[in-house]
Design a protein around this motif. Structure first.
Motif, mmCIF file in Angstrom:
data_model
loop_
_atom_site.group_PDB
_atom_site.id
_atom_site.type_symbol
_atom_site.label_atom_id
_atom_site.label_comp_id
_atom_site.label_asym_id
_atom_site.label_seq_id
_atom_site.Cartn_x
_atom_site.Cartn_y
_atom_site.Cartn_z
ATOM 1 N N VAL A 1 -7.223 16.393 -8.403
ATOM 2 C CA VAL A 1 -6.208 17.129 -7.642
ATOM 3 C C VAL A 1 -6.451 16.982 -6.136
ATOM 4 C CG1 VAL A 1 -5.310 19.419 -7.102
ATOM 5 C CG2 VAL A 1 -5.704 18.761 -9.485
ATOM 6 N N LYS A 2 -7.714 17.093 -5.722
ATOM 7 C CA LYS A 2 -8.017 16.985 -4.295
ATOM 8 C C LYS A 2 -7.803 15.569 -3.775
ATOM 9 C CE LYS A 2 -11.083 20.971 -4.082
ATOM 10 N NZ LYS A 2 -12.453 21.471 -3.841
ATOM 11 N N SER A 3 -8.030 14.567 -4.615
ATOM 12 C CA SER A 3 -7.796 13.188 -4.189
ATOM 13 C C SER A 3 -6.308 12.937 -3.952
ATOM 14 C CB SER A 3 -8.328 12.202 -5.235
ATOM 15 O OG SER A 3 -7.497 12.141 -6.383
ATOM 16 N N ILE A 4 -5.464 13.637 -4.683
ATOM 17 C CA ILE A 4 -4.022 13.503 -4.486
ATOM 18 C C ILE A 4 -3.629 14.017 -3.105
ATOM 19 C CG2 ILE A 4 -1.775 14.390 -5.245
ATOM 20 C CD1 ILE A 4 -2.905 14.340 -8.125
ATOM 21 N N GLY A 5 -4.240 15.118 -2.706
ATOM 22 C CA GLY A 5 -3.884 15.737 -1.437
ATOM 23 C C GLY A 5 -4.533 15.115 -0.215
ATOM 24 N N ASP A 6 -5.553 14.281 -0.430
ATOM 25 C CA ASP A 6 -6.268 13.663 0.687
ATOM 26 C C ASP A 6 -5.882 12.191 0.778
ATOM 27 O OD1 ASP A 6 -8.029 12.571 2.518
ATOM 28 O OD2 ASP A 6 -9.785 13.635 1.750
ATOM 29 N N GLY A 7 -5.058 11.861 1.730
ATOM 30 C CA GLY A 7 -4.564 10.501 1.859
ATOM 31 C C GLY A 7 -5.622 9.478 2.207
ATOM 32 N N GLN A 8 -6.826 9.922 2.556
ATOM 33 C CA GLN A 8 -7.911 9.001 2.888
ATOM 34 C C GLN A 8 -8.685 8.553 1.653
ATOM 35 O OE1 GLN A 8 -8.204 7.864 6.115
ATOM 36 N NE2 GLN A 8 -6.313 9.065 6.281
ATOM 37 N N VAL A 9 -8.442 9.191 0.512
ATOM 38 C CA VAL A 9 -9.179 8.858 -0.700
ATOM 39 C C VAL A 9 -8.489 7.690 -1.401
ATOM 40 C CG1 VAL A 9 -9.972 9.668 -2.950
ATOM 41 C CG2 VAL A 9 -9.985 11.220 -0.985
ATOM 42 N N HIS B 1 0.802 -1.220 0.000
ATOM 43 C CA HIS B 1 0.000 0.000 0.000
ATOM 44 C C HIS B 1 0.845 1.285 0.000
ATOM 45 C CE1 HIS B 1 -3.656 -2.328 0.409
ATOM 46 N NE2 HIS B 1 -3.030 -3.056 1.323
ATOM 47 N N MET B 2 2.074 1.155 -0.525
ATOM 48 C CA MET B 2 2.866 2.363 -0.764
ATOM 49 C C MET B 2 2.436 3.041 -2.061
ATOM 50 S SD MET B 2 4.651 3.066 1.772
ATOM 51 C CE MET B 2 5.591 4.403 1.018
ATOM 52 N N LEU B 3 1.638 2.355 -2.866
ATOM 53 C CA LEU B 3 0.980 2.963 -4.020
ATOM 54 C C LEU B 3 -0.497 3.083 -3.657
ATOM 55 C CD1 LEU B 3 1.635 3.851 -6.994
ATOM 56 C CD2 LEU B 3 0.685 1.657 -7.699
ATOM 57 N N ARG B 4 -1.004 4.316 -3.637
ATOM 58 C CA ARG B 4 -2.403 4.549 -3.251
ATOM 59 C C ARG B 4 -3.264 4.656 -4.501
ATOM 60 N NH1 ARG B 4 -5.242 9.440 -2.150
ATOM 61 N NH2 ARG B 4 -3.303 10.617 -1.855
ATOM 62 N N PRO B 5 -4.130 3.671 -4.752
ATOM 63 C CA PRO B 5 -4.915 3.675 -5.991
ATOM 64 C C PRO B 5 -6.162 4.538 -5.895
ATOM 65 C CG PRO B 5 -5.415 1.708 -4.729
ATOM 66 C CD PRO B 5 -4.383 2.481 -3.929
ATOM 67 N N VAL B 6 -6.329 5.425 -6.857
ATOM 68 C CA VAL B 6 -7.545 6.221 -6.974
ATOM 69 C C VAL B 6 -8.075 6.004 -8.388
ATOM 70 C CG1 VAL B 6 -8.578 8.519 -6.916
ATOM 71 C CG2 VAL B 6 -6.708 7.945 -5.333
ATOM 72 N N ILE B 7 -9.258 5.445 -8.492
ATOM 73 C CA ILE B 7 -9.849 5.127 -9.794
ATOM 74 C C ILE B 7 -11.084 5.994 -9.982
ATOM 75 C CG2 ILE B 7 -10.935 3.333 -11.193
ATOM 76 C CD1 ILE B 7 -9.286 1.295 -9.468
ATOM 77 N N VAL B 8 -10.992 6.993 -10.834
ATOM 78 C CA VAL B 8 -12.156 7.840 -11.107
ATOM 79 C C VAL B 8 -12.920 7.239 -12.281
ATOM 80 C CG1 VAL B 8 -11.265 9.980 -10.128
ATOM 81 C CG2 VAL B 8 -10.720 9.421 -12.488
ATOM 82 N N ARG B 9 -14.230 7.129 -12.106
ATOM 83 C CA ARG B 9 -15.070 6.526 -13.145
ATOM 84 C C ARG B 9 -16.117 7.532 -13.621
ATOM 85 N NH1 ARG B 9 -16.874 0.556 -11.015
ATOM 86 N NH2 ARG B 9 -14.919 -0.590 -11.394
ATOM 87 N N PRO B 10 -15.715 8.497 -14.420
ATOM 88 C CA PRO B 10 -16.709 9.427 -14.960
ATOM 89 C C PRO B 10 -17.504 8.795 -16.098
ATOM 90 C CG PRO B 10 -14.563 9.901 -15.890
ATOM 91 C CD PRO B 10 -14.353 8.799 -14.876
ATOM 92 N N SER B 11 -18.705 9.268 -16.278
ATOM 93 C CA SER B 11 -19.486 8.930 -17.467
ATOM 94 C C SER B 11 -19.047 9.921 -18.558
ATOM 95 C CB SER B 11 -20.968 9.036 -17.145
ATOM 96 O OG SER B 11 -21.743 8.750 -18.277
ATOM 97 N N LEU B 12 -19.981 10.526 -19.256
ATOM 98 C CA LEU B 12 -19.594 11.545 -20.232
ATOM 99 C C LEU B 12 -18.939 12.722 -19.517
ATOM 100 C CD1 LEU B 12 -22.566 11.773 -22.764
ATOM 101 C CD2 LEU B 12 -20.415 10.516 -22.982
ATOM 102 N N ILE B 13 -17.883 13.245 -20.109
ATOM 103 C CA ILE B 13 -17.181 14.411 -19.572
ATOM 104 C C ILE B 13 -17.427 15.566 -20.532
ATOM 105 C CG2 ILE B 13 -14.951 15.331 -18.836
ATOM 106 C CD1 ILE B 13 -13.977 12.390 -18.687
ATOM 107 N N TYR B 14 -17.873 16.690 -20.002
ATOM 108 C CA TYR B 14 -18.204 17.802 -20.888
ATOM 109 C C TYR B 14 -17.712 19.113 -20.300
ATOM 110 C CZ TYR B 14 -22.034 19.097 -17.715
ATOM 111 O OH TYR B 14 -22.769 19.503 -16.630
ATOM 112 N N SER B 15 -17.780 20.150 -21.128
ATOM 113 C CA SER B 15 -17.423 21.490 -20.711
ATOM 114 C C SER B 15 -18.425 22.454 -21.323
ATOM 115 C CB SER B 15 -16.000 21.835 -21.178
ATOM 116 O OG SER B 15 -15.655 23.160 -20.809
#
Length: 220
Positions: A198-206, A146-160
């Motif tokens: 970006v916020k998930s990077i800074g929050d070690g609980q995510v 667990h020295m690599l902390r996995p964060v998997i974001v699963r967006p549906s359609l991404i838009y702007s």
């Protein structure tokens, strides 16, 4: 923009692990984010459509399959990240964020497997590549103690909001999600997604899989 002016770019081919290792050897990195992908690969016969559906207007080269662009590049990045952890003798976990897809979770929702079975072959290959990376990342987290902390974001359609051409498909997804279709996640803006990453990077609980409710919460 001012924000983009602050990006320190490197050129390379992520399908070649030496390109990634060379960059990480510079040191000083606090996370790895993988957001390489394409909606239509060349094997689908629809590669030219990426010019219209891609935010960058890019076109895949002849070797740009889902396996090469999604799975191979991510596997390389995971391996390079594990080496980086060892070389740097890190004492806190290194976040690794993988941009997956909401549809990668279809087997876990009602009617999801049915919809996937009815999908065209290219969509099945797209999701197979995403799931392979998710599994590899979670396995790497365990093997690294667990020295690599996995964060998997699963967006549906991404838009702007500055790309109105996407509003028709985005609107359809909003409606289907709103009426309770279990296999359709609500779309997210690229701004919300990037903020959540970006916020998930800074929050070690995510850690683990983040669907649109978690993306919304983190992006606030």
């Amino acid at each position: 923009s001012l924000a983009l002016d602050q990006v320190d770019y490197r050129q390379g081919d992520a399908r070649n692990i030496e390109s990634l290792t060379k960059i990480l050897n510079e040191g000083g990195f606090c996370a790895v984010v993988h957001c390489i992908g394409l909606l239509f690969d060349n094997e689908s016969g629809l590669g030219d459509w990426n010019r219209l559906v891609s935010g960058s207007g890019s076109l895949p080269d002849p070797k740009s399959s889902y396996d090469a662009i999604t799975r191979q590049t991510a596997f390389n990045a995971i391996e390079a990240a594990l080496d980086y952890i060892m070389d740097e003798e890190m004492t806190t976990p290194l976040p690794f964020v993988f941009t997956s897809a909401a549809e990668a979770g279809w087997p876990d929702v009602a009617l999801g497997s049915l919809i996937e079975n009815l999908s065209p072959d290219f969509a099945k290959r797209y999701l197979a590549a995403k799931r392979a990376v998710e599994a590899q990342l979670l396995e790497a987290a365990v093997s690294s103690q667990h020295m690599l902390r996995p964060v998997i974001v699963r967006p549906s359609l991404i838009y702007s909001m500055d790309r109105p051409a996407s509003f028709v498909s985005v609107g359809a997804f909003y409606v289907l999600n709103g009426i309770g279709a279990p296999f359709v996640d609500r779309p997210v803006t690229v701004q919300s997604l990037s903020s959540a990453i970006v916020k998930s990077i800074g929050d070690g609980q995510v850690s683990g899989v983040l669907r649109y409710p978690e993306i919304d919460r983190l992006s606030r």
